[in-house]
Design a protein around this motif. Structure first.
Motif, PDB file in Angstrom:
ATOM      1  N   LYS A  64       0.829  -1.223   0.000  1.00 15.78           N
ATOM      2  CA  LYS A  64       0.000   0.000   0.000  1.00 15.78           C
ATOM      3  C   LYS A  64       0.857   1.264   0.000  1.00 15.78           C
ATOM      4  CE  LYS A  64      -4.159  -1.709   0.116  1.00 15.78           C
ATOM      5  NZ  LYS A  64      -5.023  -1.498  -1.056  1.00 15.78           N
ATOM      6  N   LEU A  65       1.901   1.280   0.819  1.00 17.13           N
ATOM      7  CA  LEU A  65       2.693   2.510   0.958  1.00 17.13           C
ATOM      8  C   LEU A  65       3.558   2.778  -0.264  1.00 17.13           C
ATOM      9  CD1 LEU A  65       3.755   2.805   4.708  1.00 17.13           C
ATOM     10  CD2 LEU A  65       1.622   3.404   3.598  1.00 17.13           C
ATOM     11  N   ILE A 115       2.295   5.084  -2.833  1.00 23.14           N
ATOM     12  CA  ILE A 115       2.210   6.521  -2.537  1.00 23.14           C
ATOM     13  C   ILE A 115       3.504   7.219  -2.943  1.00 23.14           C
ATOM     14  CG2 ILE A 115       1.906   8.256  -0.708  1.00 23.14           C
ATOM     15  CD1 ILE A 115       0.332   6.107   0.861  1.00 23.14           C
ATOM     16  N   LYS A 116       3.397   8.227  -3.788  1.00 23.49           N
ATOM     17  CA  LYS A 116       4.577   8.956  -4.235  1.00 23.49           C
ATOM     18  C   LYS A 116       5.215   9.684  -3.038  1.00 23.49           C
ATOM     19  CE  LYS A 116       6.094  12.146  -7.822  1.00 23.49           C
ATOM     20  NZ  LYS A 116       6.134  13.461  -7.143  1.00 23.49           N
ATOM     21  N   GLY A 117       6.530   9.484  -2.862  1.00 28.19           N
ATOM     22  CA  GLY A 117       7.216  10.115  -1.734  1.00 28.19           C
ATOM     23  C   GLY A 117       7.512   9.137  -0.608  1.00 28.19           C
ATOM     24  N   ILE A 118       6.976   7.901  -0.716  1.00 22.25           N
ATOM     25  CA  ILE A 118       7.234   6.870   0.293  1.00 22.25           C
ATOM     26  C   ILE A 118       7.928   5.688  -0.382  1.00 22.25           C
ATOM     27  CG2 ILE A 118       6.185   5.234   1.937  1.00 22.25           C
ATOM     28  CD1 ILE A 118       5.412   7.896   2.900  1.00 22.25           C
ATOM     29  N   LYS A 119       9.015   5.206   0.249  1.00 28.98           N
ATOM     30  CA  LYS A 119       9.715   4.054  -0.309  1.00 28.98           C
ATOM     31  C   LYS A 119      10.104   3.123   0.835  1.00 28.98           C
ATOM     32  CE  LYS A 119      13.077   3.162  -3.971  1.00 28.98           C
ATOM     33  NZ  LYS A 119      13.946   2.092  -3.462  1.00 28.98           N
ATOM     34  N   VAL A 120       9.378   2.016   0.918  1.00 34.72           N
ATOM     35  CA  VAL A 120       9.610   1.059   2.002  1.00 34.72           C
ATOM     36  C   VAL A 120      10.933   0.328   1.764  1.00 34.72           C
ATOM     37  CG1 VAL A 120       8.671  -0.982   3.189  1.00 34.72           C
ATOM     38  CG2 VAL A 120       7.118   0.759   2.287  1.00 34.72           C
ATOM     39  N   VAL A 121      11.666   0.042   2.844  1.00 34.40           N
ATOM     40  CA  VAL A 121      12.917  -0.703   2.738  1.00 34.40           C
ATOM     41  C   VAL A 121      12.656  -2.019   2.000  1.00 34.40           C
ATOM     42  CG1 VAL A 121      12.664  -1.856   4.985  1.00 34.40           C
ATOM     43  CG2 VAL A 121      14.944  -1.524   4.029  1.00 34.40           C
ATOM     44  N   LYS A 122      13.591  -2.376   1.124  1.00 31.06           N
ATOM     45  CA  LYS A 122      13.368  -3.529   0.254  1.00 31.06           C
ATOM     46  C   LYS A 122      13.843  -4.830   0.913  1.00 31.06           C
ATOM     47  CE  LYS A 122      14.061  -4.643  -4.579  1.00 31.06           C
ATOM     48  NZ  LYS A 122      14.859  -4.272  -5.755  1.00 31.06           N
TER      49      LYS A 122
END
Ligand SMILES: *Cc1c(COP(=O)(O)O)cnc(C)c1O
Length: 404
Positions: free
Chosen positions: A281-282, A285-292
């Motif tokens: 989900k996150l 969202i533009k501007g959010i990048k979850v750790v891979k």
């Protein structure tokens, strides 16, 4: 009328998230049993401790990790201190470590007369960048301390390859990653020594505590001795072999940890399911990048849920203001480490090494972009996760209400 909670509008989240630590009647029973046993700590003579919770905990932890030996101690910091003592640094020996970690991952090196050398992290995984590791190796390098940050295992295949080639010892700081696996291998057992923490925020906790793993018998005996004031492993109570401290855990701690451990896997599964949903989900969202999570990770655990925040995706809203807005919406999150550990006065004042020139670009950048959510948030239900997403979207939609 304002819409955002920070400007006086209604909060997104009205029902509180789960809190931590959590306990039940089984934990209480174990704790009382330890009390009534009259055996409150590990005895000097190993044999007479049989059947106690310390031993049960160690056996279970070793079994879960397919490790030969596990030793419970007073804290994760103690575990790391013992581990570094056990590899016997000479004054001035260098040990490579990530600067994006809790302070003890590096201070344990200083405590043994070694020199922490800070190596930069990888943009995607936030762990030490194994591909850049060799540039930090010198003739004085003796070991690497690898941290599996947030519960995300480091590429241990590559790291072990480099360490073998350069004859380096490997200590794994697994404070965040109990049960995580890299390519089916449990982290904490791939290097020479693995160090867990059971401090109160950790996924397996008893308030304070630590566990050390190793597959090497001689190493185990040395570690045992080091946590027992340096007493000879097989010797009499008045015979001392090493400069060790009293790092013995109590039966009360072990009883709670053992009981908690019985539920850990179920909790890890809930955290993972929620984290994966939230990640999906996150990342939309533009501007959010979850750790891979690396595709070679076969069991990811979540001590932290972390992502990068890019203010460009939020009309220039600073990370600080975004976090304030999130907190106001009822979502607890924070910025994590505000600088890499070498920026602490402890290092800046260090007489032995000049850290004022140390600069790890990726770690510096991450300290300015990261946002952390704690593991207990992930113990909530799907609605809880949806409300996190909702709060972020609400901030984004109504961003004009907030001053940058
Ligand atoms: C918690 C932690 C430690 C130290 O553990 P304590 O039990 O608090 O002493 C070490 N390393 C990392 C990465 C930690 O998060």
């Amino acid at each position: 009328m304002a819409i955002l909670a920070i400007c006086g509008g209604k909060k997104t989240k009205t029902k509180a998230f789960p809190t931590w630590p959590q306990w039940n009647d089984e934990d209480e029973k174990a704790l009382i049993e330890a009390l009534h046993s009259g055996r409150w700590a590990r005895n000097n003579q190993k044999i007479s401790n049989q059947g106690g919770y310390i031993e049960k905990l160690e056996e279970r932890v070793a079994q879960i990790h397919n490790a030969k030996y596990a030793l419970a101690v007073t804290s994760g910091t103690a575990a790391l201190d013992i581990a570094v003592r056990a590899i016997e640094l000479r004054e001035g020996d260098e040990v490579i470590v990530t600067p994006y970690t809790f302070i003890a991952s590096a201070t344990c090196i200083l405590n043994s007369g070694g020199v922490p050398v800070m190596a930069d992290i990888d943009y995607e995984t936030w762990n030490i960048d194994v591909e850049k590791l060799e540039q930090y190796i010198t003739s004085r390098t003796k070991a690497i301390i690898v941290v599996h940050f947030g519960g995300q295992p480091t590429n241990m295949e590559r790291l072990m390859e480099i360490s073998k080639k350069n004859h380096l010892k490997v200590i794994e700081d697994v404070a965040h990653a109990f049960g995580a696996r890299w390519n089916n291998k449990p982290v904490g057992t791939i290097g020479d020594i693995g160090c867990f923490s059971m401090q109160s925020s950790k996924n397996l906790t008893c308030g304070e505590g630590g566990i050390i793993l190793t597959n090497n018998e001689d190493m185990y005996k040395k570690i045992y001795s080091l946590h027992m004031c340096g007493r000879n492993y097989n010797g009499a109570w008045y015979q001392y072999e090493y400069l060790g401290w009293n790092y013995r855990i109590t039966e009360f701690q072990a009883a709670v940890a053992y009981s908690q451990l019985l539920r850990l896997k179920d909790m890890d599964d809930i955290r993972r399911k929620n984290a994966e949903y939230l990640t999906q989900k996150l990342n939309e969202i533009k501007g959010i990048k979850v750790v891979k999570t690396d595709s070679r990770v076969t069991n990811r655990v979540y001590h932290l849920f972390t992502f990068r925040y890019d203010s460009k995706g939020f009309n220039g809203l600073s990370r600080k203001r975004f976090i304030m807005a999130m907190n106001a919406e009822g979502i607890p999150c924070h910025e994590g480490y505000i600088h890499p550990i070498y920026k602490n006065n402890l290092f800046l004042k260090c007489k032995k090494v000049n850290y004022t020139d140390t600069y790890c670009e990726e770690a510096e950048k991450l300290c300015k972009e990261a946002i952390w959510l704690h593991q207990e948030i992930l113990l909530g239900d799907k609605k809880d996760m949806d409300e996190i997403v909702e709060a972020i979207k609400k901030i984004k939609t109504n961003i004009k209400e907030i001053k940058r």
